[in-house]
Scaffold this active site. Sequence first.
Site, mmCIF file in Angstrom:
data_model
loop_
_atom_site.group_PDB
_atom_site.id
_atom_site.type_symbol
_atom_site.label_atom_id
_atom_site.label_comp_id
_atom_site.label_asym_id
_atom_site.label_seq_id
_atom_site.Cartn_x
_atom_site.Cartn_y
_atom_site.Cartn_z
ATOM 1 N N GLU A 1 0.831 -1.199 0.000
ATOM 2 C CA GLU A 1 0.000 0.000 0.000
ATOM 3 C C GLU A 1 0.871 1.256 0.000
ATOM 4 O O GLU A 1 1.764 1.403 0.828
ATOM 5 C CB GLU A 1 -0.923 -0.009 1.214
ATOM 6 C CG GLU A 1 -1.922 -1.158 1.170
ATOM 7 C CD GLU A 1 -2.598 -1.404 2.500
ATOM 8 O OE1 GLU A 1 -3.759 -1.850 2.480
ATOM 9 O OE2 GLU A 1 -1.967 -1.174 3.551
ATOM 10 N N ARG B 1 4.315 1.307 2.043
ATOM 11 C CA ARG B 1 4.300 0.341 3.138
ATOM 12 C C ARG B 1 5.304 -0.757 2.798
ATOM 13 O O ARG B 1 5.225 -1.373 1.733
ATOM 14 C CB ARG B 1 2.903 -0.234 3.297
ATOM 15 C CG ARG B 1 2.790 -1.432 4.229
ATOM 16 C CD ARG B 1 1.331 -1.849 4.386
ATOM 17 N NE ARG B 1 1.194 -3.108 5.111
ATOM 18 C CZ ARG B 1 0.043 -3.558 5.619
ATOM 19 N NH1 ARG B 1 -1.068 -2.838 5.465
ATOM 20 N NH2 ARG B 1 -0.011 -4.695 6.263
ATOM 21 N N ARG C 1 -0.208 -0.743 16.260
ATOM 22 C CA ARG C 1 -0.953 0.339 15.629
ATOM 23 C C ARG C 1 -1.634 1.201 16.686
ATOM 24 O O ARG C 1 -2.689 0.863 17.221
ATOM 25 C CB ARG C 1 -1.969 -0.230 14.634
ATOM 26 C CG ARG C 1 -1.300 -0.922 13.452
ATOM 27 C CD ARG C 1 -2.312 -1.390 12.433
ATOM 28 N NE ARG C 1 -1.644 -2.057 11.308
ATOM 29 C CZ ARG C 1 -2.275 -2.565 10.252
ATOM 30 N NH1 ARG C 1 -3.592 -2.462 10.172
ATOM 31 N NH2 ARG C 1 -1.594 -3.158 9.290
#
Length: 520
Positions: free
Chosen positions: A376, A392, A456
Amino acid sequence: MKKNIFYSLLILLLIPAVGCAKKSTTPVVGEVKASAYTPDIPILKGLATNAILRVNIFIPSDNTTQSFSGINFSINTSAINDIDNITLYQTSAEPFSTNTPLANSKPTSANFNVPITLKLAPGLHFIWLSVTLKNDASIDGNVELRATELMQSNGKKLTISQPAGNYAKLKGVAVRKAGDDNVNTYRIPGIVATNKGTLLSVYDIRYKNSADLPGNIDVGLSRSTDSGKTWQPMKIIMDMGAPHENNGVGDPAILFDPITKKIWVAALWSKGNRSIAGSLPGISPDTTGQFVLVSSDDDGLTWTAPYTITPQIKNPKWHLFFNGPGSGIAMKDGKLVFAAQYWDEVKKPYSTIIYSADHGANWVGNLNGPKSNTTESQVVETTPGTLMLNMRDNRGSYRSIATTTNLGTTWTEHSTSYNALQDPVCMGSLIKANVKVKGVLKEVLFFSNPNTTNGRYDITIKVSLDLGQTWLPANQLLIDERNCYGYSSLTQIDAETIGILYEGTKDLYFVKIPVVSIIK
């Protein structure tokens, strides 16, 4: 929350220091102490709870049960009219819980008291304060709320210490929440502003669970004509029809063409198991995932039916070719560009781009990727004709960066590649915006992602004042420290404001950020 190390030090900070004073035969009773803690999170309209402040009360073991009658607070007066309710909750330990509500209040002045009736035994106790915004609250400005004094039942006032922290909270909107329209999960945000100032956000509608394609997934759109303060009802703009359970489309990216005023949305269609795991070489939807598009000519009100451009752009030997989620760009010369990714003959992924030189009538793909094992990505035009791809990287720890001056025929690895922007292997957003820096318009890059190398959380916006050559630590702002799904998408609101649409957990949140709060 990631700052749990704070709690392990809290007792040590609150216990009176042991000195070397002259010995006494009279026992000294430990002092009751109180301090405040504030997490780095915004206050979001549409959420019933926004736990932004905690009062920590420590009663030493050699003291007695303490009774409390209220807490004094202060708030910036500009925020008072936006607040629907303030609720206090008692918790004996972390994390925040709504199981034990203590009191409700609605502030009417800069200094206010919330009465409580509370008896606490020796030990460490937490009182959380949660804010609920009105449905018509502004999302400009901030809410700065502080707990100043703890009122004891004996009439004494206990000062609440104020450790360093960001007490001034940004305001925002929960654009989509788990359960809205009976949907389990909303994911994969993309956002763009049109020439009319309309904000268009796109995302996955994951009806039954939070899993990726294949599955029952459509692409949804939310539209705002007041800079994100309110959002119109969700519209489904990509639905590939029956059988819905095994015919999903998702991972959208959105692009605005400033010349034609047309809006484009790209996504991956998986007819059966034709997403990353099950896609095969070929061109047909029956064998390989499809790069599909829809467009709108009326500022996002109505949309064309989805159609595939896979035969135009995919090498038939590759297993899969589809867009990078988030947003695309229009170059200075009018070309339209989406970030993309392909999975080659041996299923090794590469970030790349596709482009159109005729405003979307035809698309060029089948281009080289600058670095293997990248997926990505997002693309910007730094200087006329030079594209920067921010990727990414499955190796983890950092983003990889490359540039091209020939629309992806060849690439050059950038000096900041895999060393400047840390990343936990997640999607990130990159845009170029013409904003005011010290009162002067300047082209700068804005980047957002979970600012970690593992896990995250800590959704953060960073700024480069030299078009990606450096990313100075001073020029960044933590938006939300909480654990989350991690994807985000940026857009420019005006010369002084940036907007971010980002994932919570199954939810999508929008926050407006003054540029001056990011660029120090």
